[in-house]
Write a protein that holds these residues in place. Structure first.
Motif, PDB file in Angstrom:
ATOM      1  N   GLY A 200      36.207  29.232 -26.762  1.00 58.70           N
ATOM      2  CA  GLY A 200      35.407  29.207 -25.538  1.00 58.70           C
ATOM      3  C   GLY A 200      35.714  30.350 -24.595  1.00 58.70           C
ATOM      4  O   GLY A 200      35.150  30.417 -23.498  1.00 58.70           O
ATOM      5  N   GLU A 201      36.564  31.258 -25.013  1.00 58.59           N
ATOM      6  CA  GLU A 201      36.930  32.384 -24.146  1.00 58.59           C
ATOM      7  C   GLU A 201      35.919  33.534 -24.292  1.00 58.59           C
ATOM      8  O   GLU A 201      35.327  33.760 -25.350  1.00 58.59           O
ATOM      9  CB  GLU A 201      38.323  32.893 -24.520  1.00 58.59           C
ATOM     10  N   ILE A 202      35.748  34.276 -23.184  1.00 58.23           N
ATOM     11  CA  ILE A 202      34.964  35.508 -23.244  1.00 58.23           C
ATOM     12  C   ILE A 202      35.886  36.610 -23.767  1.00 58.23           C
ATOM     13  O   ILE A 202      36.829  37.014 -23.093  1.00 58.23           O
ATOM     14  CB  ILE A 202      34.396  35.883 -21.858  1.00 58.23           C
ATOM     15  N   LEU A 203      35.613  37.061 -24.990  1.00 61.51           N
ATOM     16  CA  LEU A 203      36.474  38.069 -25.620  1.00 61.51           C
ATOM     17  C   LEU A 203      36.128  39.488 -25.189  1.00 61.51           C
ATOM     18  O   LEU A 203      36.979  40.369 -25.195  1.00 61.51           O
ATOM     19  CB  LEU A 203      36.354  37.979 -27.146  1.00 61.51           C
ATOM     20  N   GLY A 204      34.893  39.683 -24.871  1.00 57.59           N
ATOM     21  CA  GLY A 204      34.480  41.028 -24.490  1.00 57.59           C
ATOM     22  C   GLY A 204      33.091  41.029 -23.897  1.00 57.59           C
ATOM     23  O   GLY A 204      32.443  39.981 -23.770  1.00 57.59           O
ATOM     24  N   VAL A 205      32.626  42.204 -23.526  1.00 57.06           N
ATOM     25  CA  VAL A 205      31.275  42.360 -22.982  1.00 57.06           C
ATOM     26  C   VAL A 205      30.631  43.588 -23.647  1.00 57.06           C
ATOM     27  O   VAL A 205      31.319  44.535 -24.048  1.00 57.06           O
ATOM     28  CB  VAL A 205      31.283  42.553 -21.454  1.00 57.06           C
ATOM     29  N   GLU A 206      29.322  43.539 -23.769  1.00 53.58           N
ATOM     30  CA  GLU A 206      28.580  44.696 -24.268  1.00 53.58           C
ATOM     31  C   GLU A 206      27.937  45.410 -23.087  1.00 53.58           C
ATOM     32  O   GLU A 206      27.261  44.775 -22.265  1.00 53.58           O
ATOM     33  CB  GLU A 206      27.501  44.273 -25.267  1.00 53.58           C
ATOM     34  N   ALA A 207      28.174  46.722 -22.984  1.00 47.69           N
ATOM     35  CA  ALA A 207      27.590  47.517 -21.895  1.00 47.69           C
ATOM     36  C   ALA A 207      26.183  47.949 -22.305  1.00 47.69           C
ATOM     37  O   ALA A 207      25.970  48.482 -23.395  1.00 47.69           O
ATOM     38  CB  ALA A 207      28.452  48.749 -21.620  1.00 47.69           C
TER      39      ALA A 207
ATOM     40  N   LEU B 256      33.523  35.397 -15.387  1.00 43.77           N
ATOM     41  CA  LEU B 256      34.871  35.380 -15.970  1.00 43.77           C
ATOM     42  C   LEU B 256      35.769  34.371 -15.263  1.00 43.77           C
ATOM     43  O   LEU B 256      36.653  33.749 -15.873  1.00 43.77           O
ATOM     44  CB  LEU B 256      35.491  36.791 -15.888  1.00 43.77           C
ATOM     45  N   ASN B 257      35.530  34.210 -13.976  1.00 42.46           N
ATOM     46  CA  ASN B 257      36.357  33.297 -13.183  1.00 42.46           C
ATOM     47  C   ASN B 257      35.865  31.853 -13.254  1.00 42.46           C
ATOM     48  O   ASN B 257      36.530  30.947 -12.768  1.00 42.46           O
ATOM     49  CB  ASN B 257      36.393  33.760 -11.732  1.00 42.46           C
ATOM     50  N   SER B 258      34.682  31.645 -13.817  1.00 47.16           N
ATOM     51  CA  SER B 258      34.141  30.270 -13.887  1.00 47.16           C
ATOM     52  C   SER B 258      34.418  29.676 -15.262  1.00 47.16           C
ATOM     53  O   SER B 258      34.915  30.338 -16.153  1.00 47.16           O
ATOM     54  CB  SER B 258      32.629  30.300 -13.633  1.00 47.16           C
ATOM     55  N   GLN B 259      34.083  28.438 -15.424  1.00 46.21           N
ATOM     56  CA  GLN B 259      34.264  27.738 -16.699  1.00 46.21           C
ATOM     57  C   GLN B 259      32.910  27.401 -17.340  1.00 46.21           C
ATOM     58  O   GLN B 259      32.837  26.607 -18.270  1.00 46.21           O
ATOM     59  CB  GLN B 259      35.057  26.443 -16.462  1.00 46.21           C
ATOM     60  N   MET B 260      31.846  28.053 -16.853  1.00 43.28           N
ATOM     61  CA  MET B 260      30.501  27.681 -17.280  1.00 43.28           C
ATOM     62  C   MET B 260      30.306  27.861 -18.786  1.00 43.28           C
ATOM     63  O   MET B 260      29.699  27.031 -19.463  1.00 43.28           O
ATOM     64  CB  MET B 260      29.463  28.504 -16.520  1.00 43.28           C
ATOM     65  N   HIS B 261      30.831  28.958 -19.350  1.00 41.27           N
ATOM     66  CA  HIS B 261      30.646  29.200 -20.778  1.00 41.27           C
ATOM     67  C   HIS B 261      31.353  28.142 -21.622  1.00 41.27           C
ATOM     68  O   HIS B 261      30.879  27.764 -22.682  1.00 41.27           O
ATOM     69  CB  HIS B 261      31.149  30.604 -21.151  1.00 41.27           C
TER      70      HIS B 261
END
Length: 772
Positions: free
Chosen positions: A534-541, A754-759
């Motif tokens: 459930g973690e955000i591992l990265g972002v696509e620019a 990133l600071n929320s738990q929504m994902h």
């Protein structure tokens, strides 16, 4: 007494008679003294210029003394001319007589300090003699009026000829400099030498392979020029034919008897030509270009002056002839495409303008087919430019065999061709386009590689789609672009509404360069979520461009434009630097496990400096190589094997690599053998259809399973629903990305995410089912 008176009277008469005789003697003495003085003065003046003609004008009687030299200068004996002003007036040129008399009057009236004038005078045999007349003495009476004018004549004919020759030479050199036609310059050269030698006639012949071609001969009979034009040179083909054959000077004294004229003297003798001297015309390297000939109507050999002019004439003509032949070669190169032998772009433009004018005059309709090979760059990049050239030659031959002889075919450059159809019938252009598509698409083997070429064709009609040259070309180009947009290997007709799209495209091109240079674009980011944790591992620019007039320009439009106008590298550099800087900012706020994904154009994999660019940005910004993920399409391995080298260099650098849009290429699984990728990104096309189509679901399942077995991480793009997420989780997909979690958003919004738990909450709603 009477006798005395008579004696006195007789004495007085005698005295008067004696006085009268004395007076007569005195007058005669004075006259003789004056004549002796004048003769002595004339002798003195004559001695001052022994080679000058002396004249002595009595202004009261118009008697004029002309010295023997004055008369011989004009070809006369001393007794042949009368000593009066009418003699001069009858010999001087009418125009010059008026000027001379005006200058004399100015001298008498004091308006001029001296008298000097150049005049043309008629020689006894009829030719003109240029003389310089100067006053050296003027005598005035007691009342101050001039009564006598004395002067000299100097023959300046040779000087005037030299001046005229120099002037004519300068004029000819100017004609050469400004590019006047060679035939015009040839005639000017001939006339210049003919004026120096009365009775002479000159000619210039060009040598083409071994044939003599008429160049210039303004004074020779047309019948003679036509007779020698096209003759093969040789040892018995006249003076010029022999000199071009041997490369040496040929002097023929008598055409009638000289064996060198045996074969062609019948052309010359009826026109009075009796002698001919020829000098070979050579270029700067010594190659014989032609011959310069001089003719007279009497047997003769050249004197020193004529021989010098023969040599000089050949040299001067050589300058013109060499330049003209060079220009002809240039015109051939300009009007013929060197590679294919088709008409060149310059010739096409010229011919097209002529056809449109002709069509306008006669009310005809003409068609233009604009042809562009599909994916020709791939051939050049993968097989080399020699292979590309062979393909272009083959295409040219196929177009020639496909079209009628009346159809005008040209190569505009690169892989672009045009066919111009005169008096085009309604369906003929479309039929030609169909035949071209079929002919071009026939397989061809180049360097043991089988290729199947393809092309796109745009069709426009005159005057329907364009009433002038530029408008018609623009219409054809726009329709070509439409054909490519329709999937390539198609043809398309022009439609008026396409112009608006073309204008829009042009505006994008014009504005994008400035936007990139001034960094007026922006980046948005879309998170990539690990399904298991459930973690955000990265972002696509993802780059975005909002233009003040154009509004929001879609990325697929401006990225493709950047590729087309050569701005993709500076755009990519800006994206990499900006994205990596943002990654550093997030790491400083505590998100140390994030990585940044950036899309990279395949064309950059042919740039030797790309790996160094990536390394420099990572070093300058402070990002570890493993924190940067570069996304590329699998097509890079199909466009050029050299891409694999850059791919491996990036792997060696430590950068992560992922295959974007996996599954959409025609050899997706085969590409995995060559590309040592870290991640495979399954295209959203499959994600959208996997619920409704069992085959698609099977393909997705196979891609995930095979990718995992080959050691690749799996990323699914375009996940928008919980149902899609549940299927992917049950298929053991590792990472997902899509609107379900977040649309591409600004950096600030991503920070909030990133600071929320929504994902994590979204993942918590998924069910874990077995997928049948």
């Amino acid at each position: 007494m009477g006798n005395a008176n008579r004696t006195k009277s007789q004495l007085l008469e005698e005295i008067k008679r004696l006085h009268s005789e004395l007076a007569t003697v005195k007058r005669m003495t004075e006259q003789r003294t004056h004549e002796l003085y004048v003769s002595e003065e004339r002798f003195s003046l004559a001695m001052r210029g022994a080679n000058d003609g002396l004249w002595d004008w009595n202004l009261e009687t118009d008697e004029v003394y002309y010295s023997p030299r004055w008369k011989s200068m004009l070809g006369y004996e001393e007794s042949e001319l009368e000593n009066n002003l009418n003699t001069w007036a009858s010999l001087v040129h009418p125009d010059d007589k008026i000027v001379a008399l005006e200058k004399v009057q100015d001298y008498f009236d004091g308006r001029k300090d001296s008298f000097e004038v150049e005049m043309r005078m008629r020689h006894k045999d009829g030719h003109e003699v240029f003389v310089l007349s100067r006053a050296i003495l003027v005598t005035r009476g007691s009342d101050g009026k001039p009564v006598r004018l004395v002067g000299t004549h100097v023959d300046i004919t040779e000087r005037k000829k030299a001046e005229a020759y120099d002037s004519k030479q300068a004029e000819i050199l100017e004609m050469i400099a400004i590019g006047r036609p060679a035939a015009e310059i040839y005639d000017a050269i001939a006339l210049m030498y003919e004026s120096r030698h009365p009775g002479m006639r000159c000619s210039m012949l060009e040598l083409s392979v071994n044939k003599l071609l008429h160049g210039g001969a303004p004074s020779l009979p047309k019948a003679y020029c036509e007779a020698v034009h096209g003759l093969e040179n040789g040892l018995s083909v006249g003076s010029c034919g022999t000199s071009t054959f041997t490369g040496k000077r040929v002097l023929v004294e008598n055409i009638e008897t000289d064996p060198k004229w045996e074969k062609i003297k019948q052309f010359a003798l009826p026109h009075g030509m009796r002698c001919c001297w020829s000098e070979p015309i050579k270029d700067s390297s010594g190659k014989v270009l032609g011959a310069f000939g001089m003719y007279y109507n009497h047997p003769a050999l050249p004197d020193e002056g004529e021989l010098k002019d023969l040599i000089a004439g050949a040299r001067l003509t050589g300058i013109v002839m060499e330049r003209d032949q060079a220009q002809k070669r240039i015109r051939t190169l300009a009007y013929t495409d060197e590679l294919t032998g088709l008409a060149s772009r310059a010739y096409f433009m010229q011919h097209m303008e002529e056809i449109t004018k002709s069509s306008h005059r006669h009310g005809h309709r003409s068609g233009l087919l604009y042809i562009d090979l599909d994916d020709f760059k791939c051939v050049n990049d993968s097989l080399g430019h020699d292979a590309g050239d062979l393909l272009l030659k083959t295409i040219a031959q196929r177009l020639i065999t496909t079209c009628r002889e009346t159809d005008f075919i040209a190569r505009l450059g690169g892989d672009e061709f045009c066919i111009l159809i005169e008096e085009a019938e309604e369906d003929y252009a479309a039929n030609v386009a169909k035949r071209c598509l079929e002919a071009i698409s026939q397989p061809i083997e180049i360097y043991s590689r089988k290729l199947v070429p393809a092309c796109s064709i745009g069709i426009a009609y005159y005057p329907d789609d364009g009433k002038n040259l530029s408008a018609l070309l623009k219409a054809a180009d726009i329709s070509l672009y439409t054909a490519k947009e329709n999937g390539k290997n198609h043809y398309a007709f022009y439609k008026a509404e396409l112009t608006d799209k073309a204008e829009y495209r042009f505006q994008i091109e014009q504005s994008l360069r400035e936007a990139i240079e001034k960094q007026q674009l922006s980046l948005v980011y879309q998170p990539q979520v690990n399904i298991a944790s459930g973690e955000i591992l990265g972002v696509e620019a993802l780059s975005r461009w909002h233009h003040a007039q154009l509004g929001q320009v879609p990325p697929n439009e401006f990225v493709a434009t950047a590729e087309r106008i050569g701005m993709i590298k500076p755009l990519t550099e800006w994206v990499l630097r900006t994205a990596c800087s943002q990654l550093v900012a997030w790491k400083k706020t505590g998100f140390h496990q994030l990585r940044m994904a950036v899309n990279i154009s395949p064309s950059l994999f042919l740039d030797k400096g790309f790996v160094l660019l990536v390394k420099r940005i990572l070093d300058e910004v402070g990002v570890a190589p493993a924190e940067l993920e570069l996304e590329v399409t699998e097509g890079i391995v199909q466009t050029d094997p050299r891409n694999l080298t850059v791919f491996q260099d990036l792997k060696d650098l430590g950068v992560l690599l992922s295959i974007d849009d996996f599954g959409t290429g025609y050899s997706s699984f085969a590409s995995l053998k060559h590309l040592q990728a870290d991640y495979l990104k399954i295209d959203r096309y499959f994600i959208d259809d996997m619920q409704a189509d069992q085959k698609t679901l099977t393909l997705v399942s196979s891609m995930i399973e095979m990718g995992r077995k080959l050691g690749h991480g799996i990323v699914a793009e375009g996940v928008e629903t919980l149902a899609q997420l549940e299927i992917l989780r049950n298929l053991n997909c590792e990472i997902v990305q899509g609107y379900l979690f977040s649309k591409p958003a600004a950096a600030g919004n991503i920070s909030e995410l990133l600071n929320s738990q929504m994902h994590k909450e979204i993942l918590g709603q998924c069910r874990f089912d077995e997928i049948a």
